[in-house]
Design a protein around this motif. Structure first.
Motif, PDB file in Angstrom:
ATOM      1  N   ARG A 431       0.819  -1.215   0.000  1.00  0.00           N
ATOM      2  CA  ARG A 431       0.000   0.000   0.000  1.00  0.00           C
ATOM      3  C   ARG A 431       0.851   1.263   0.000  1.00  0.00           C
ATOM      4  N   VAL A 437      -2.618  -0.708  -3.738  1.00  0.00           N
ATOM      5  CA  VAL A 437      -3.272  -2.013  -3.652  1.00  0.00           C
ATOM      6  C   VAL A 437      -3.553  -2.619  -5.026  1.00  0.00           C
ATOM      7  N   ILE A 695      -9.084  14.026  -8.782  1.00  0.00           N
ATOM      8  CA  ILE A 695      -8.451  14.838  -7.749  1.00  0.00           C
ATOM      9  C   ILE A 695      -7.892  13.881  -6.691  1.00  0.00           C
ATOM     10  N   PRO A 696      -6.891  14.333  -5.924  1.00  0.00           N
ATOM     11  CA  PRO A 696      -6.248  13.413  -4.984  1.00  0.00           C
ATOM     12  C   PRO A 696      -7.222  12.845  -3.955  1.00  0.00           C
ATOM     13  N   THR A 697      -7.061  11.553  -3.692  1.00  0.00           N
ATOM     14  CA  THR A 697      -7.786  10.909  -2.600  1.00  0.00           C
ATOM     15  C   THR A 697      -6.840  10.803  -1.407  1.00  0.00           C
ATOM     16  N   VAL A 698      -7.344  10.267  -0.317  1.00  0.00           N
ATOM     17  CA  VAL A 698      -6.517  10.113   0.885  1.00  0.00           C
ATOM     18  C   VAL A 698      -5.339   9.156   0.631  1.00  0.00           C
ATOM     19  N   LEU A 699      -5.457   8.331  -0.406  1.00  0.00           N
ATOM     20  CA  LEU A 699      -4.350   7.417  -0.727  1.00  0.00           C
ATOM     21  C   LEU A 699      -3.243   8.112  -1.521  1.00  0.00           C
ATOM     22  N   VAL A 701      -2.180  11.257  -0.907  1.00  0.00           N
ATOM     23  CA  VAL A 701      -1.578  12.352  -0.150  1.00  0.00           C
ATOM     24  C   VAL A 701      -0.711  11.797   0.971  1.00  0.00           C
ATOM     25  N   PRO A 702       0.540  12.246   1.049  1.00  0.00           N
ATOM     26  CA  PRO A 702       1.437  11.730   2.081  1.00  0.00           C
ATOM     27  C   PRO A 702       1.258  12.517   3.382  1.00  0.00           C
TER      28      PRO A 702
END
Lengths: 766, 151
Positions: A431, A437, A695-699, A701-702
């Motif tokens: 991940r 994933v 647009i960015p998801t929580v996956l 974004v670091p």
């Protein structure tokens, strides 16, 4: 009130992080956004939009639409009672098209019916006879090729601005040049455009809506309706994000026209696809940059040509050109500058305001150039930046002296001092790898890179705009306890201006209870929630009104006790002299105190034909980002491992909200670097949905390590520096630089999608 | 079509529901439950997340007829003070349009897994877009709510 009560310190003031007053309603789902509005006997509106990028309208037949069951009105330009033209800077956009359409999605007619389905069905039945024309789609040709049709009266150049400073023919030992291009980014706010117009008995209309600027909307709407401004009353409803996309009108005039015609409340809500064509986007740009430097890394000159595609209508294009020019050389000392920027009309989707307005595009280009130059010189890219960075007292290429602290060296030093994330362990959790994933790699083919980005961004409106805000503050006893009420028109679009207004009132008036009155047009203008300006100007207005209220309160006590006003303080619910309580605030509020003030910032001045101006901007803000990425070099997949930021905010009014702005802004910048692009083909948006526009998801974004500096701007209220935009601007070049470092590829176009990263997109390499 | 379902513990019904009508439309336009938001209506953003028989779904992707006889829990029915409080206290709410969907998703996650590690939280929330926060404070809120629920 007992003396022990007023001894308790008022919390939640400036510099603390009280919870937002609207947070509880928002978590419970009770907060009413504009799309949640309902009224008895409400009708629904729908819009008929052009399917062509450029076409002549031969005729419109509304008969079949009017005959549809449940339809109450079908209106065209003939039904616009006032001026059929609007625009935030230039009134060049018709409310409803007359004899020509200039972009796909341009409104031609509007419909109201007793259900959204009937309204949409009727809209499909409006028959428009179009004669398609050859569209103007290439912005560079639009700027220079006089053989193309003129889309507006004054041709196809909205604004051309030059900057000429220093030696026109400079010589440098090392020269690097490249052309950089940037796609069209969308604000992608989640709450769709929506509003409810209710006809009033006085012949006017009340409009409840989501917007960034009530008074700008009021002025444009009243003019189009042919009504006096006091007959059109606008009240803010819940705004689900904005980021610039709500500066231009969307449903405002249409909704009011339908309500006035039918005599019934009318609601309009855009679906996501309609939202993509119904609001402006960030200007795509093509920028050629040439940097000349000495062998030891001192910048000698910058020459650049920037083209911004404004699409069919001007919107904020003049300001994009201004910012792109005045900020086009970055936070660096550059003795010789020859810079030209064009903002043009085309038949592409209209472009206007978006976070980082006009600075996002050149920052990507000049920061890429700084890295390129560092490589050519064999220097560390951060060292090269530090060698050329502005300091307080230096002049920008416009001639403006930077007259407040410039923390850029500190920003870069601190960023360099932050620990880097540990290198990827073998057998890392899938991940955490590029592809995640989807299980596309187990660590093979992964390369890591690190990159930096720095920017300078203007705060507030520039070039002579009378940029001000208005606040009314009332202090009274309610239920035996002092209550302050703050009334402004400042739009809460999510950024936290409601909380900041409460904090200022608590700090200046020493009261615990502060209500923020619903924002509407019954108080003076606050200007737009944009340009990182709202805490500066509305904060300044609320501060001024509170100080005026405090003066009245202190005078009452001074008169009664025959002491000097200047010796008194109002804190923690009491008026004191040398730390001794003379009166509880409650005792002196037998009548309410109310004051209204405007706050205007220092004047600014337009650039002349050579780009010169003593003060183009009132304030500058600076931020710096460092990105660390892992790239799957076979599949072109990028995982951002870290995105660390240092920013000087002048004064952190609400430290938690400051972090939220930096994290959220950086995420939008990451999106632009890697995935966000409105794809336009023959003038048509082909990915107008959240399935296709990513647009960015929580996956994606670091974790972000953030350090905030507070080097006060002596000219700003509380010393604040605008916070919202800089992190969006710097995240993008930092991420791209990190991908370059990992792959060795040039990457002159953003977003760097997997196909572009692998060179599979078929576009010419620069 | 007539649809009957248990919504937030209470039986509700609606007449004249269209075959193609979504659960989101049923909730918002017929039952006046406006907490489920209408951001993309395509199952991409998660703003309209509800629990259907305990499983998190995008209500815009569920046909209204599919909920016949089933249990629907919307944000209005999420009685989970730890989650609500954590979102407010951690600064996880900005414009708030995504918040109701996230509250439902987090409530569902913590009921399945009271002590999720970060990768589990990220996976569980990958279907909820937020355009304002950058997610960091949302993650803080989930950690804090989980901790409060355990203590």
């Amino acid at each position: 009130m007992t003396s022990t009560e007023h001894a308790s310190r008022v919390t939640g003031g400036v510099g603390e992080s009280p919870a937002r007053p609207d947070a509880t309603l928002k978590t419970s789902g009770e907060f009413a956004f504009a799309s949640d509005l309902v009224a008895e006997d409400m009708l629904w509106g729908a819009t008929v939009r052009s399917p062509h990028p450029y076409a002549r309208i031969r005729g419109v037949d509304v008969g079949p639409a009017l005959a549809t069951a449940g339809v109450f009105a079908v209106l065209t330009h003939e039904d616009v009672p006032g001026e059929n033209a609007y625009g935030v800077k230039v009134r060049d956009q018709p409310v409803l098209a007359v004899d020509v359409v200039r972009y796909v999605g341009e409104p031609v007619a509007i419909v109201s019916a007793d259900s959204p389905e009937a309204a949409r069905l009727a809209a499909e039945r409006v028959v428009v006879d179009y004669e398609p024309l050859e569209p103007v789609l290439d912005p560079i040709r639009a700027a220079h090729d006089k053989s193309l049709p003129a889309l507006h009266e004054n041709g196809n150049v909205v604004r051309h601005q030059r900057i000429r400073s220093g030696d026109p023919d400079p010589r440098a030992e090392v020269v690097v040049s490249a052309t950089y291009t940037i796609g069209m980014q969308d604000q992608a706010f989640l709450g769709p455009e929506a509003g409810l117009a209710v006809p009033a008995e006085d012949g006017g209309v009340d409009l409840y809506l989501a917007t960034q600027d009530l008074h700008s909307d009021l002025e444009q709407t009243a003019r189009a309706l042919g009504l006096a401004e006091d007959k059109v009353r606008l009240t803010m409803s819940g705004v689900g994000g904005a980021f610039g996309g709500r500066e231009d009108l969307s449903i405002q005039v249409h909704c009011c026209l339908l309500a006035l015609r039918t005599g019934r409340p009318v609601k309009m809500v855009h679906g996501r696809e309609e939202s993509f064509v119904g609001h402006v986007h960030r200007h795509p740009a093509r920028m050629r940059y040439e940097h000349g430097a000495t062998r030891d890394g001192e910048l000698v000159y910058i020459k650049a040509q920037l083209y911004f595609d404004g699409g069919a209508y001007a919107s904020k294009t003049p300001v994009v050109v201004s910012n792109g020019t005045a900020l086009g050389t970055g936070p660096y000392v550059v003795p010789n500058v020859e810079l030209d920027a064009w903002g043009v009309y085309t038949n592409n989707p209209p472009c206007g305001a978006m976070r980082g307005l006009g600075a996002v595009q050149p920052t990507f280009a000049y920061e890429s150039q700084m890295d390129r130059l560092a490589e050519a010189l064999g220097m560390d890219p951060v060292e090269l930046r530090l060698r050329n960075v502005l300091t307080e007292g230096d002049r920008l290429p416009t001639g403006q002296v930077v007259d407040s602290p410039v923390a850029v060296p500190k920003l870069l030093d601190r960023l360099r001092g932050m620990p880097l994330p540990p290198s990827l362990p073998s057998g890392a959790d899938v991940r955490d790898l590029p592809g995640g994933v989807s299980n596309t790699t187990h660590g093979e083919g992964i390369a890591r890179g690190v990159g930096y980005g720095v920017t300078i961004k203007n705060v507030c409106y520039s070039e002579g705009a009378d940029d001000f805000s208005t606040a009314r503050v009332r202090l009274e006893l309610v239920g035996g306890e002092p209550l302050a009420t703050v009334h402004t028109a400042a739009a809460e679009v999510g950024q936290g201006i409601v909380t900041v207004q409460q904090q200022i009132a608590r700090t200046e008036l020493g009261v615990r209870r502060v209500n923020v009155h619903p924002n509407d047009t019954s108080v003076g203008p606050a200007g737009s929630s944009s340009a990182s300006r709202q805490t500066y100007v509305t904060g300044g207005a609320v501060h001024a009104a509170c100080v005026a209220v405090r003066e009245v309160v202190l005078h009452r006590v001074a008169d009664e006790h025959a002491v000097a006003v200047d010796a008194l303080t109002l804190t923690d619910g009491a008026v004191s002299l040398d730390g001794e309580v003379l009166a509880d605030l409650a005792e002196v509020l037998d009548t309410a105190v109310e004051e209204k003030r405007e706050f205007h910032h220092r004047p600014t001045f337009p650039m002349d034909d050579e780009g010169a101006s003593d003060r183009v901007h009132v304030q500058h803000a600076f931020s710096a980002h460092r990105a660390v990425v892992d790239v799957d070099t076979e599949l072109g997949l990028v995982k951002v491992v870290a995105l660390d930021c240092v920013q000087d905010v002048g004064r952190a009014m609400h430290p938690d909200a400051v972090l939220g702005q930096i994290q959220g802004g950086a995420t939008q910048g990451l999106g632009l670097a890697l995935m966000e692009e409105v794809s336009v083909s023959d003038g048509r948006i082909v990915n107008g949905s959240f399935t296709d526009y990513l647009i960015p998801t929580v996956l994606d974004v670091p974790p972000m390590r953030i350090e905030v500096l507070e080097e006060a701007d002596p000219n700003a209220p509380y010393g604040v520096r605008g916070v919202g935009e800089p992190p969006t601007i710097t995240a993008t070049p930092a991420v791209v630089a990190a991908v370059r470092a990992a792959t060795g590829r040039e990457l002159t176009h953003i977003p760097v999608t997997p196909t572009r990263l692998l060179g599979l997109d078929g576009e010419e390499q620069q | 079509m007539r649809v009957t379902a248990t919504v937030n513990g209470r039986e509700r019904d609606a007449d004249g529901v269209w075959e193609c009508e979504s659960l989101l439309t049923l909730l918002r336009e017929r039952w006046g439950l406006l907490g489920s938001k209408n951001a993309c209506e395509q199952g991409e953003c998660g703003s309209c997340t509800v629990l259907l028989d305990g499983a998190a779904v995008c209500s815009c992707l569920v046909a209204a007829g599919q909920v016949q006889g089933r249990e629907v829990q919307t944000v209005e029915g999420v009685d989970d003070p730890a989650v609500h409080r954590a979102f407010a206290d951690e600064g996880a709410v900005q414009c708030g349009f995504c918040t109701p969907g996230l509250v439902v998703a987090v409530h569902g996650l913590l009921r399945r897994n009271p002590a999720p590690a970060d990768p589990e939280i990220r996976e569980a929330l990958a279907g909820n877009l937020c355009r304002c926060t950058g997610y960091e404070k949302i993650l803080d809120a989930v950690r804090s709510a989980a901790e409060e629920a355990r203590s």
